[in-house]
Design an enzyme around this catalytic site. Structure first.
Site, short mmCIF file in Angstrom:
data_model
loop_
_atom_site.label_atom_id
_atom_site.label_comp_id
_atom_site.label_asym_id
_atom_site.label_seq_id
_atom_site.Cartn_x
_atom_site.Cartn_y
_atom_site.Cartn_z
N GLY A 14 0.81 -1.20 0.00
CA GLY A 14 0.00 0.00 0.00
C GLY A 14 0.85 1.25 0.00
O GLY A 14 1.85 1.35 0.71
N GLY A 16 -0.63 4.47 0.25
CA GLY A 16 -1.39 5.62 0.73
C GLY A 16 -0.57 6.32 1.81
O GLY A 16 0.65 6.11 1.90
N ALA A 18 -0.42 5.86 5.04
CA ALA A 18 0.21 4.98 6.03
C ALA A 18 1.43 4.29 5.43
O ALA A 18 2.50 4.25 6.05
CB ALA A 18 -0.80 3.95 6.52
N PHE A 118 -14.18 20.77 13.13
CA PHE A 118 -14.58 19.46 12.61
C PHE A 118 -15.46 18.79 13.65
O PHE A 118 -15.39 19.12 14.84
CB PHE A 118 -13.34 18.60 12.34
N GLN A 238 -18.26 3.17 9.71
CA GLN A 238 -18.81 4.53 9.75
C GLN A 238 -19.53 4.95 8.47
O GLN A 238 -19.01 4.77 7.38
CB GLN A 238 -17.67 5.51 9.99
N HIS A 240 -20.72 8.27 6.72
CA HIS A 240 -20.52 9.72 6.79
C HIS A 240 -21.86 10.38 6.44
O HIS A 240 -22.51 9.99 5.48
CB HIS A 240 -19.44 10.13 5.79
N LEU A 250 -18.28 12.18 -1.37
CA LEU A 250 -18.26 12.85 -0.08
C LEU A 250 -18.28 14.36 -0.19
O LEU A 250 -17.62 14.95 -1.03
CB LEU A 250 -16.98 12.44 0.66
N THR A 252 -17.16 17.03 2.45
CA THR A 252 -16.42 17.01 3.72
C THR A 252 -17.19 17.66 4.88
O THR A 252 -17.96 18.60 4.69
CB THR A 252 -15.06 17.72 3.57
N GLU A 253 -16.90 17.11 6.06
CA GLU A 253 -17.43 17.69 7.29
C GLU A 253 -16.92 19.13 7.45
O GLU A 253 -17.52 19.95 8.13
CB GLU A 253 -16.90 16.83 8.45
N ARG A 284 -20.12 11.79 13.71
CA ARG A 284 -20.79 11.30 12.50
C ARG A 284 -21.88 10.27 12.76
O ARG A 284 -22.89 10.25 12.07
CB ARG A 284 -19.74 10.70 11.57
N HIS A 350 -18.29 4.98 4.65
CA HIS A 350 -17.12 5.83 4.57
C HIS A 350 -15.85 5.25 5.16
O HIS A 350 -14.78 5.30 4.55
CB HIS A 350 -17.46 7.14 5.27
N GLU A 381 -5.90 2.65 7.71
CA GLU A 381 -7.31 2.25 7.85
C GLU A 381 -7.48 0.74 7.96
O GLU A 381 -8.44 0.26 8.59
CB GLU A 381 -8.13 2.79 6.67
N ARG A 392 -15.18 6.88 14.57
CA ARG A 392 -14.03 7.76 14.36
C ARG A 392 -14.47 9.21 14.26
O ARG A 392 -15.49 9.50 13.64
CB ARG A 392 -13.31 7.37 13.07
N SER A 397 -8.43 10.23 11.02
CA SER A 397 -7.93 9.08 10.27
C SER A 397 -6.61 9.40 9.58
O SER A 397 -5.65 8.63 9.64
CB SER A 397 -8.94 8.63 9.25
N LEU A 398 -6.57 10.55 8.93
CA LEU A 398 -5.30 10.94 8.32
C LEU A 398 -4.23 10.98 9.40
O LEU A 398 -3.09 10.56 9.20
CB LEU A 398 -5.42 12.30 7.63
C1 LIG Z 1 -13.64 10.80 0.30
C2 LIG Z 1 -12.88 10.63 1.58
C3 LIG Z 1 -12.54 11.74 2.33
C4 LIG Z 1 -11.84 11.60 3.53
N1 LIG Z 1 -11.50 12.73 4.23
C5 LIG Z 1 -10.77 12.59 5.37
C6 LIG Z 1 -10.35 13.74 6.09
O1 LIG Z 1 -10.61 14.88 5.71
N2 LIG Z 1 -9.64 13.57 7.22
C7 LIG Z 1 -9.31 12.32 7.67
O2 LIG Z 1 -8.65 12.23 8.69
N3 LIG Z 1 -9.69 11.22 7.00
C8 LIG Z 1 -10.40 11.33 5.86
N4 LIG Z 1 -10.79 10.20 5.18
C9 LIG Z 1 -10.30 8.89 5.61
C10 LIG Z 1 -8.87 8.71 5.15
O3 LIG Z 1 -8.67 9.35 3.92
C11 LIG Z 1 -8.47 7.26 4.97
O4 LIG Z 1 -8.87 6.52 6.08
C12 LIG Z 1 -6.97 7.14 4.81
O5 LIG Z 1 -6.52 7.97 3.78
C13 LIG Z 1 -6.54 5.73 4.58
O6 LIG Z 1 -5.17 5.73 4.26
P1 LIG Z 1 -4.36 4.39 4.11
O7 LIG Z 1 -2.95 4.78 3.87
O8 LIG Z 1 -4.66 3.52 5.26
O9 LIG Z 1 -4.99 3.68 2.83
P2 LIG Z 1 -5.21 4.14 1.32
O10 LIG Z 1 -4.82 5.52 1.06
O11 LIG Z 1 -6.58 3.72 0.94
O12 LIG Z 1 -4.18 3.24 0.55
C14 LIG Z 1 -4.34 1.88 0.38
C15 LIG Z 1 -3.21 1.38 -0.45
O13 LIG Z 1 -3.18 -0.03 -0.46
C16 LIG Z 1 -3.01 -0.50 -1.76
N5 LIG Z 1 -3.58 -1.85 -1.81
C17 LIG Z 1 -4.74 -2.30 -1.31
N6 LIG Z 1 -4.89 -3.62 -1.55
C18 LIG Z 1 -3.79 -4.00 -2.22
C19 LIG Z 1 -3.34 -5.24 -2.76
N7 LIG Z 1 -4.07 -6.35 -2.69
N8 LIG Z 1 -2.16 -5.26 -3.41
C20 LIG Z 1 -1.40 -4.15 -3.53
N9 LIG Z 1 -1.79 -2.96 -3.03
C21 LIG Z 1 -2.95 -2.89 -2.39
C22 LIG Z 1 -3.68 0.53 -2.63
O14 LIG Z 1 -3.17 0.51 -3.93
C23 LIG Z 1 -3.28 1.81 -1.90
O15 LIG Z 1 -2.01 2.22 -2.30
C24 LIG Z 1 -11.50 10.33 3.99
C25 LIG Z 1 -11.85 9.21 3.25
C26 LIG Z 1 -12.54 9.35 2.06
C27 LIG Z 1 -12.94 8.13 1.32
#
Ligand SMILES: Cc1cc2nc3c(=O)[nH]c(=O)nc-3n(C[C@H](O)[C@H](O)[C@H](O)COP(=O)(O)OP(=O)(O)OC[C@H]3O[C@@H](n4cnc5c(N)ncnc54)[C@H](O)[C@@H]3O)c2cc1C
Ligand code: SF4
Ligand code: FES
Lengths: 577, 239
Positions: A14, A16, A18, A118, A238, A240, A250, A252-253, A284, A350, A381, A392, A397-398
């Site tokens: 992943g 993202g 994290a 928020f 959750q 939203h 979405l 945003t809040e 939420r 969400h 996440e 949450r 979450s970020l």
């Molecule tokens: C529209 C929206 C708005 C949001 N706004 C906010 C906010 O304002 N503030 C806040 O705190 N939170 C917010 N959140 C929540 C927050 O964005 C997420 O919880 C957070 O970004 C998750 O990050 P992550 O790094 O865990 O995963 P992600 O960013 O989802 O990354 C997951 C990664 O895993 C990879 N992956 C998954 N499965 C596989 C696999 N089988 N093989 C290889 N790669 C894989 C994907 O390619 C990706 O790179 C929001 C969420 C959404 C949907």
């Protein structure tokens, strides 16, 4: 079949927030390979809009202690307080560090990081809303993800983009490596490693209406579960409150943080009735229930199944500067200008509070006794530390992804020297390849699309904001039937190149597994807490249910064990806002 | 309102002969649905082999750029009701096609790598955030919204004729750092973009601006880069 073998000290699944944040930590001490089924900056973190929480106090007085209290209360007292405290205190240096790495935050007039209100974030233990969410307009996730990815590039992290992980290999209670498909050409790759960090994000695509991306399917969680590892608190998902009606996109809040209000069909600001002190900025779970209650009682707009989010009174300059993205979404997808017309909204699936159980350093737990899988970590996440408990708070979450991504990276680095290189056995690989071939050549009358649709609809109807025993039981049966039908699926694409048909079939298999865990977990928790609301058990029941659920797969089907909640400073109290 | 649309899709299936062909599908869509919804319907109900990238489905991840009725756009941000009944879809031009609407973006991303796409500031950071005025932050505001979809670079005639050209997207990335008051690598980065494949090759054709789904005025940013380069003594073409 030719197999490509790789070795990295640390493999991260992943890219993202994290994953990238963990990678920055790990690259200091060894080689790092990041696998992602998407190009890194396309990860769903990029969609996060409103902000990232930290009690910087740039706009008004604030303290990490208040942040801790709000998070505990927001979690409906199910969050582990030791972890929450770490998150809220670490928040400050973590955000400052992000700024130093280049995140283009919006600024106050003095040039500091700007902050806004928020939901559920308050001053002085619940007295009034506080400005705590640090933001970059309404593209905060995008701003942070790019900066982190860029820093990874600068530091020489190797990315394997469009590589989809299909197996996480655990043997003798230790991680060995992962097996992945290179999507571009269908080739199989084995990555052996000392450490694996799972940062695979959420799984909102299990529900029909969601703010989540197509890639949010959660297969990595299911891969662990099927190997006998537990999943924690999966009943807490959750919704939203403000998804665009009919689309789930979405809003945003932060829109309410900047002054937006919710109104029903009678033109009432109904949140005044549900949360007299902080109204539209209640957590939420409460706002989503309030919206659906209004609709159920016939007070939707024109009696229909949505309410309005009204931003007409918000200064146009604020809309333009701080909420440009959602303004554009409304224009493009709904054909409305939020400064002139109210926005039709309903709750949208969400965020997954539940996930892979970890300790405060991201180590993946094997059981309720605190034992863990050697060399395996999880953050973001997909993980359940648990800082969000039953619900949450927005912008936490970020924060969770970067705080615990960093901690997992640090903890992983610290054991790197003493860890042994993993080994993926030939038999394991052969088995995976055989499964793939079987799936590809399977003959039958079912399609991925039809089973997926039915699953998403069933989860939405029976396992969303309001739940009952009767419906959950039906749901579990329905999922079991879908699992049987899944055995009859036939895919059309038989090629090796970019075979999304096959990849979606794999994802669906895992989605069915996760759905069953979610539904069964929801069925066994006979109380209402945070996002899990049981109409047949409408009260929180601390006596029997102040504990985390751990679901296991056994020969008898899904079974449950429980883990106590860590309560340090704040004793459970009734949740009023 | 529900209507039938004809999707004419340029297929590229590397293992079939002929590799390239045009397929037509009739799809029923309502007026809130987007080209991406149409493609998904086709994949789900008519032809499972149809291949395209997708993820966020609301114009923020940059996965689904393709050529729709002659113009590069995001499939998830293009409503069918705004298009004629016949919708012609091809992959982004001038990049190698992997399959159907999926192109190999490696070259596009490599351009980016050349402009040192990360904040460089080796001074020890202060205890708190680096101070940046809102006015200074606004200078990079437009440039930070880029989602790396590739629409701009693949619509640029200079790039079509010379694949060495850095192209609008990478230059915009250079701008994002050169105009960030916190970045200290001005000389290095200007050097990277003022060679023979850099900013001087932009002839202000504006194709990029026309297609950018984030409505970024890329050409304006490139002009500012040119001005900065001249001010700093990097003259046309051969630096
Ligand atoms: C529209 C929206 C708005 C949001 N706004 C906010 C906010 O304002 N503030 C806040 O705190 N939170 C917010 N959140 C929540 C927050 O964005 C997420 O919880 C957070 O970004 C998750 O990050 P992550 O790094 O865990 O995963 P992600 O960013 O989802 O990354 C997951 C990664 O895993 C990879 N992956 C998954 N499965 C596989 C696999 N089988 N093989 C290889 N790669 C894989 C994907 O390619 C990706 O790179 C929001 C969420 C959404 C949907
Ligand atoms: S500048 Fe616009 S068109 Fe070019 S890659 Fe970025 S978002 Fe896409
Ligand atoms: S799917 Fe993300 S931009 Fe279209």
């Amino acid at each position: 079949m030719e197999i490509n073998k790789h070795y990295f000290d640390t493999i991260i699944i992943g890219s993202g927030l994290a994953g990238c944040r963990a990678a920055i930590e790990c690259i200091e001490n060894g080689t790092v390979g990041v696998l992602s089924k998407l190009y890194p900056t396309r990860s769903h973190s990029t969609a996060a809009q409103g902000g990232i929480g930290a009690a910087l106090g740039n706009e008004e007085e604030d303290s990490p202690e208040w942040h801790t209290y709000d998070t505990v209360k927001g979690s409906d007292f199910l969050g582990d307080q030791d972890a929450i405290e770490i998150m809220c205190y670490d928040a400050i240096p973590t955000i400052i560090e992000l700024e130093h790495m280049g995140v283009p935050f919006s600024r106050t007039v003095e040039g500091k990081i700007a902050q806004r209100r928020f939901g559920g974030h308050t001053r002085d233990f619940g007295k009034a809303p506080v400005r705590r969410a640090c933001y970059s307009a309404d593209r905060t996730g995008h701003a942070v993800l790019f900066a982190l990815y860029e820093q990874c590039q600068l530091r020489g992290v190797r990315f394997f983009q469009e590589f989809q992980v299909i197996d996480i290999v655990i043997e003798n209670q230790a991680i060995q490596g992962v097996i992945a498909i290179n999507i571009k050409d269908g080739s199989i790759h084995v990555f052996e490693a000392k450490i694996v960090i799972i940062a695979s994000g959420g799984y909102g695509k299990i529900f029909k209406v969601t703010s989540n991306a197509y890639a949010s399917t959660g297969e990595c969680l299911s891969m662990l579960f099927r190997q006998g590892l537990p999943l924690e608190d999966m009943e807490f998902f959750q919704f939203h409150p403000t998804g665009l009606y009919g689309l789930g996109i979405l809003i945003t809040e932060g829109a309410r943080g900047e002054g937006g209000i919710l109104i029903n069909g009678k033109g009432e600001r109904f949140m005044e009735r549900y949360a007299p002190t902080i109204k539209d900025l209640a957590p939420r779970d409460m706002v989503s229930r309030a919206i659906l209650s209004e609709i159920r009682e016939g007070r939707g707009i024109d009696g229909q199944d949505y309410v309005y989010l009204d931003l007409r009174h918000v200064d146009k300059k604020i809309l333009h500067e701080r909420l440009p993205e959602i303004t554009t979404f409304c224009k493009i997808y709904m054909g409305i200008d939020p400064s002139e017309a109210p926005i039709p909204v309903v709750p949208t699936a969400h965020y997954a509070m539940g996930g892979i159980p970890t300790d405060i350093d991201g180590r993946v737990l094997r059981d309720v006794d605190g034992s863990f899988v050697q060399g395996l970590f999880a953050a973001g996440e997909c993980a359940c530390v648990s800082v969000h408990g039953a619900n949450r708070l927005g912008c936490n979450s970020l924060l969770d992804t970067v705080v615990f991504g960093r901690r997992a990276g640090k903890a992983a680095s610290s054991i790197l020297k003493s860890s042994t290189k993993g080994k993926v056995k030939k038999e394991r690989l052969a088995l995976i390849i055989e499964c793939l071939e079987m799936l590809k050549n399977n003959k039958g009358k079912e399609t991925v699309a039809s089973i997926r649709k039915e699953l998403q609809q069933a989860m939405m109807d029976k396992c969303s904001v309001f739940r009952t025993e009767e419906e959950l039981k039906l749901l579990v049966d329905e999922i079991k039937t879908l699992k049987e039908r899944y055995k009859e699926i036939e895919i059309t694409d038989k090629s090796k190149t970019f075979n999304t048909d096959l990849l979606e079939a794999i994802e669906l298999g895992h989605m069915l597994t996760l759905a069953e865990v979610i539904a069964s977990s929801a069925l066994q928790r006979t109380e209402s807490r945070g996002a899990h609301y049981r109409e047949d058990y409408p009260k929180r029941d601390d006596e029997n249910w102040m504990k985390h659920t751990l679901a296991f797969q056994t020969e008898k089907g899904i079974t449950f064990k429980y883990k106590p909640v860590k309560i340090t400073r704040f004793k459970p109290e009734e949740r009023k806002y | 309102m529900i209507k039938y649309y004809t999707f004419k899709i340029k297929r590229y299936l590397p293992n079939e002969t002929p590799k390239t062909r045009w397929d037509e599908f009739r799809v029923k869509l309502n007026n809130m649905e987007r080209v991406l919804d149409g493609l998904i319907k086709i994949k789900e109900t008519m032809d499972g082999t149809l291949t395209f990238r997708k993820s966020c489905a609301h114009g923020v991840c940059g996965s689904c750029a393709m050529k729709i009725n002659g113009k590069n756009r995001l499939a998830c941000q293009t409503l069918v009701k705004d298009l004629p009944e016949i919708i012609e879809i091809e992959p982004l031009p001038s990049l190698p096609v992997i399959k159907d609407l999926v192109v190999d973006m490696t070259l596009f991303f490599q351009k980016n790598d050349k402009v040192l796409p990360y904040l460089i500031n080796e001074e020890p950071p202060p205890q708190r955030e680096r101070i940046q005025s809102p006015q200074d932050q606004h200078k990079i505001l437009e440039s930070i919204t880029c989602i790396m979809c590739g629409s701009c670079t693949t619509s640029c005639p200079v790039f079509w004729s010379d694949k060495e050209y850095l192209g609008p997207s990478a230059l915009l990335k250079a701008y994002r750092f050169l105009f960030d008051t916190r970045d200290k690598a001005t000389e290095q980065r200007l050097k990277a973009i003022t060679g023979q494949d850099g900013i001087w090759r932009c002839h202000s054709i504006f194709n990029c601006v026309e297609v950018c789904p984030k409505e970024i005025d890329i050409t304006k940013h490139i002009l500012k880069l040119k001005r900065l380069a001249i001010k700093k003594g990097f003259k046309g073409g051969q630096e």
